[in-house]
Write a protein that holds these residues in place. Sequence first.
Motif: not given
Lengths: 338, 323
Positions: A265, B213, A263, A276, B186-188, A278, B191, A48, B182-184
């Motif tokens: 989908p 997404v 994380c 998802l 983004q998922s938060q 986290t 959600n 990241e 960032d993806v981590s």
Amino acid sequence: MASAAASAAVLEVEDLSVTIRTPAGPLHAVRGVSFDVRRGETVCLVGESGCGKSMTSLAIMSLLPETATRRARRLAFAGADLAGATGAEINALRGNRMAMIFQEPMTALNPAWTIGDQLVEVHRRHKRSGRAEARERAVDLLGKVGIASPVERLGQYPHQLSGGLRQRVMIAMALMCGPDLIIADEPTTALDVTIQAQILRLLAGLQRELGIALLLITHDLGIVARIADRVHVMYAGAIVERATAAELFARPCHPYTRGLLSCLPAPGVTEAGTRLGTIPGVVPSLIGGIEGCAFRSRCEHARAGCAQAVPVRRASATHHYVCVEEVAEMAALGEATA
Amino acid sequence: MSALIEARGLSRTFSVSRGLFARRATLNAVAGVDLDVHKGEVLGIVGESGCGKSTLARMILGLLPPSSGTVRLSGRDIRVMPRRALARRMQPVFQDPYSSLNPRRRVASIVALPLAVQGSHSAEERRARAIAALDKVGLPARYADNFPSQLSGGQRQRVAIARALVTEPEIVVCDEPTSALDVSVQSQILNLLIDLKENLGLTYVFISHNLAVVEHLATRVAVMYLGRIVELGATAELFRNPRHPYTQALLASVLTPEPGLGIPEALLGTASPDPLNVPAGCPFHPRCPQAVEMCRGAVPKPVDTAAGFAACHLVTDAASRAA
């Protein structure tokens, strides 16, 4: 054994560190990174923002900002030392036998020069070729990267091309001198998905056809899965897991890699509209030193041992990860809590 | 059932400069879009850059007047609705939480701004409501007096969502809300959006170029190409059985994290869509691997499909196929 691997390696990086001077103190952007890239293979660095993947590529290319210091036990291109090389030696390699493709082709290309002049210049400079010869190669390569009517394109300026075409020009430019190594830093991040697929297909095809070593830097695990032979997952300036692409996605071991994959989908796997996975918390500050595992503040498996030096675990001969726990124990823990 | 939002014949053109001496050109950002948004759904809008999805969102929000066409909210034309009444019911969340938050204001004051605009509450009450909105998005009250620069990207996007929620709207229009993250993170945020929808009964218009997404979040999806909706359908059906060749190419280009599959070939050629120079006939025909002569002539009309419509000459009517 070591010599056989070394002879095939186009790029060898051993214990590379990059430290950036900041007003708040030294920022350890890259912390002891080691990997190699062999002829004809694609290696991905994935992570990241702020994980140090771009700094690693800039360090290899000797393109670091002035505030950054590079240290490495070994940094070698085709067996020749890069760490101790002079500016002139680096200049002779860069753009010639080692080429780079950047994320935003609009800023990487010179807006005041035509495509043709830029392509021709790199070849004339490194290969001491004549204008006609360089121009012929430029036309050839523009055709090869899928640009229709290449002769007309030579007279155009970067702003006259779409983003996808500009990135094709960047790839053609990287290929002009027949490089052994291409470093591509997020080459498709600025592009639309349909164009991204086209550019990556082109890059992968050329890489195979010409036997180039490709180091691809990306944040996108989808790209990694589809293009990489080997993958290095970076977190907070260090490599936390390395594996073949098949191994990494079949059996991710490091808690960070597992968290990252949860994380996303995944169509057909994650049920639509459900929560998802986290990764709680934030990346630790890299200013000052980090002792032990940098991921421990966000890790559900963290325990006292994580604050000390962390061992490298072997899941297979080609699959290593840096964690206090064996993945089998983690899996057992996961099932116990589920 | 009448829709919460009804857009009819919505078009927007921009006049753009092509240089000092050249004549100004007309850019058709959105061309004749009909779109319904139903209460409680998540309507995904996907498409590539320049396809007009953000322009469409701005017209739906009433932030940009259409060149022609209307947007109705619960049957009322939004042009005759007072600006504040519209803002009470519909709020935006934008892509970049770095530029969408005023760097000189503190978090509580950013979140309370829509209430200040409404002028309906006392200063203390505005602050209390702002803190309540921050709580809904998972930001503790101690952040209320921070500046945006003291927050991470994910926290900033939470602030932007809290600001959207503070007037208790029915509809939130999210324009690429996770694309800068960032993806981590983004998922938060995804959600959070899922939870808020369930808890508050929100309706989302969700714009994204990230198809994974959209597949995860949306209940219906509209696919845009050069200012037009070329296909619309229920998410599962559209992803399982895309009918329009552009939707097919778009879905084929998605790189799912599955090793061994290689890079897909979408067969699109190197032509790229140029909104300044929309081709005659079907706007997709220069890139379409299935294009035939007829595609160069007329703009295709929408044809009913199993779960929506597709605007393509080669797609045959679901009903006529069944017959």
